[in-house]
Write a protein that holds these residues in place. Structure first.
Motif, short mmCIF file in Angstrom:
data_model
loop_
_atom_site.label_atom_id
_atom_site.label_comp_id
_atom_site.label_asym_id
_atom_site.label_seq_id
_atom_site.Cartn_x
_atom_site.Cartn_y
_atom_site.Cartn_z
N VAL A 286 44.86 71.63 161.62
CA VAL A 286 44.72 70.18 161.48
C VAL A 286 43.80 69.67 162.57
O VAL A 286 44.05 69.89 163.75
CB VAL A 286 46.11 69.49 161.59
N ARG A 287 42.72 69.00 162.17
CA ARG A 287 41.79 68.45 163.16
C ARG A 287 42.34 67.16 163.75
O ARG A 287 43.18 66.50 163.16
CB ARG A 287 40.42 68.17 162.51
N GLU B 197 43.12 63.86 161.67
CA GLU B 197 43.34 64.18 160.26
C GLU B 197 44.76 63.78 159.81
O GLU B 197 45.69 63.80 160.61
CB GLU B 197 43.16 65.69 160.06
N THR C 282 46.56 61.41 164.44
CA THR C 282 46.72 62.67 163.71
C THR C 282 48.13 62.69 163.14
O THR C 282 49.10 62.50 163.89
CB THR C 282 46.53 63.87 164.67
N ASP D 248 43.94 63.08 154.11
CA ASP D 248 42.69 63.82 154.00
C ASP D 248 42.92 65.06 153.14
O ASP D 248 42.04 65.48 152.42
CB ASP D 248 42.21 64.25 155.39
N ARG D 249 44.11 65.62 153.27
CA ARG D 249 44.46 66.79 152.47
C ARG D 249 45.92 66.70 152.06
O ARG D 249 46.74 66.18 152.83
CB ARG D 249 44.30 68.07 153.31
#
Lengths: 256, 222
Positions: free
Chosen positions: A37-38, A41, A201, A217-218
């Motif tokens: 995980v960035r 994100e 995040t 995002d995902r």
């Protein structure tokens, strides 16, 4: 870590889980979990009950121990020693399904306790921080009340503020709206959406697919302790690849 | 029935009886404080990671709860001096009451701690607090609140148990009244009065606990 590629991957990953596995006795709860995980994100984690999604996020702040693989949070390797667990917990906030506010403390005291006791902040600073964050979740006027005097939605917003008072780099949400009456779901989701917009995040275990569409995002879909499918929300909802994902989406969205 | 009531010895002994009431009260309060410390400490050790400590607490609780208080107080007063530990009657009584009440308090408080949802511990840990901090700052108060009625009746019982300390002549109500009775032979008058005094002492104790509870546990729950 001397391997250059590993170092690089860890450097821009806020959270990385590599080959993580966990057993409860003979039952395998997590099986070869790999997630990166960035910073900034937003991940939505979904799946049928018992699929291991709660167990997964509870491993990230070591409420559950894992037996295999590696978890890094903000570059810190989450080992099983108390020191690395403490370091990681200071960076990771968590919001629970059952709110878990402390009943004997006021809303304000709930928010001040950990900054004072775990970070060593002075009373004035902790209070300033708490009031500011209660303002941000739009509940500042309830600061002197006790948890039992608030509605479920209000309690959950306090729980979010309480976690934010530690200034975490990551927020974990474990089914934050599942225990709420339907009319209170929105106020909590709105708070989470605000938080997402501010760049936090986030990893959210939730069945709120509207929320997933709007902020994720995902989307990661899990079943039987393993990651089955992972895709941006548009693709995840319109074109699920696996049969299990399709079946799950059919059930949860009421399409058959 | 040609027994004539005569309260004169009781009235003459009243200053003595009243200070003896204070003695009883003092024994009870000191015993309770010690019992509370032992109770909370015992619960902490009982949940320790170290097996030996857990077993020591279990052994202590079983030993104390399955032997008579009179034997326990005799043991401290008459047997310990042989090991070089010599205590006066009043400290002996306080220690015996504290140990005895503490064994019961451990089991009661442990029940309270177990009644607190696991989520409270998890929320505390997730906020970066240590296990000991979570116990002290988050678990303990709601746990005590949950079992406070049981603890109150246990401590009223402890208050009445102080009368057994008369067996080693500790300064308290029963031993003083025994002296007045044996000097005057006015058994009915003396024990009638003493019964009333114990009733008042118990009632005061309960009021004290209710007052403390209203102050200390004054937060709403659903």
């Amino acid at each position: 870590m001397s391997d250059i590629s590993t170092t690089k991957a860890t450097a821009d990953a806020m959270i990385s889980m590599t080959g993580v596995a966990k057993w409860y006795g003979a039952f395998q709860a997590l099986n070869d979990i790999n997630i990166s995980v960035r910073k900034g994100e937003k991940i939505v984690l979904c799946g049928p009950s018992g699929s291991g999604k709660s167990t997964l996020i509870r491993c990230i702040n070591h409420l559950e121990a894992y037996q295999q693989g590696e978890i890094r949070v903000g570059g810190i390797l989450l080992g099983h020693q108390a020191k690395s667990i403490d370091a990681v917990r200071r960076e990771v906030g968590m919001v629970f399904q059952q709110f878990n506010l402390f009943p004997h403390l006021t809303v304000l005291q709930n928010c001040m306790l950990a900054p004072m006791r775990a970070l060593g902040l002075g009373k004035a600073e902790a209070e300033g921080r708490a009031r500011q964050l209660l303002e941000r979740v739009k509940i500042a006027e309830q600061a002197e009340k006790y948890p039992a005097q608030l509605s479920g939605g209000q309690q959950q917003r306090v729980a979010i503020a309480r976690a934010l008072c530690m200034r975490p780099q990551v927020m974990l949400f474990d089914e934050p709206t599942s225990a709420l009456d339907p009319e209170m779901v929105k106020e909590v989701l709105d708070t989470m959406i605000d938080l997402a917009r501010e760049g936090m995040t986030m990893i959210c275990v939730t069945h709120e697919m509207g929320f997933a569409r709007q902020v994720a995002d995902r989307v990661i879909f899990m079943a039987s302790g393993a990651i089955v499918e992972e895709a941006p929300p548009a693709e995840f909802f319109s074109d699920p690849k696996h049969e299990r994902t399709r079946k799950f989406l059919g059930e949860i969205l009421g399409r058959h | 029935m040609n027994y004539t009531l005569d309260f004169t010895p009781v009235i003459e002994g009243m200053p003595n009886l009243l200070t003896a009431c204070l003695g009883t009260f003092m024994l009870a309060i000191s015993g309770m404080l010690l019992a509370t410390v032992i109770g909370i400490g015992g619960v902490v050790l009982r949940t320790s990671k170290i097996k030996l400590l857990r077993w020591l607490v279990i052994g202590f609780v079983e030993l104390i709860r399955n032997t008579p208080f009179l034997v326990q107080i005799f043991f401290i007063y008459f047997a310990l001096p042989l090991a070089g530990i010599r205590l006066d009657p009043t400290p002996t009584a306080i220690i015996a009451l504290g140990i005895n009440g503490g064994a019961y308090a451990i089991e009661i408080i442990r029940g309270g701690v177990q009644s607190i949802s696991k989520g409270q511990m998890e929320a505390g840990l997730a906020l970066g607090l240590h296990k000991a901090q979570v116990f002290r700052l988050i678990i303990l108060k709601p746990a005590l609140r949950a079992i406070f009625p049981s603890l109150t009746s246990q401590f009223v019982l402890l208050t009445l148990t102080t009368s057994i300390a008369s067996a080693i002549s500790a300064y308290e109500l029963t031993s003083v009244s025994q002296r007045i009775e044996s000097d005057s032979f006015r058994s009915f008058e003396v024990y009638f009065t003493v019964t009333a005094f114990y009733l008042v002492i118990s009632w005061l104790m309960m009021r004290l606990f209710a007052f403390f509870s209203a102050r200390y546990f004054a937060y709403p729950v659903k």
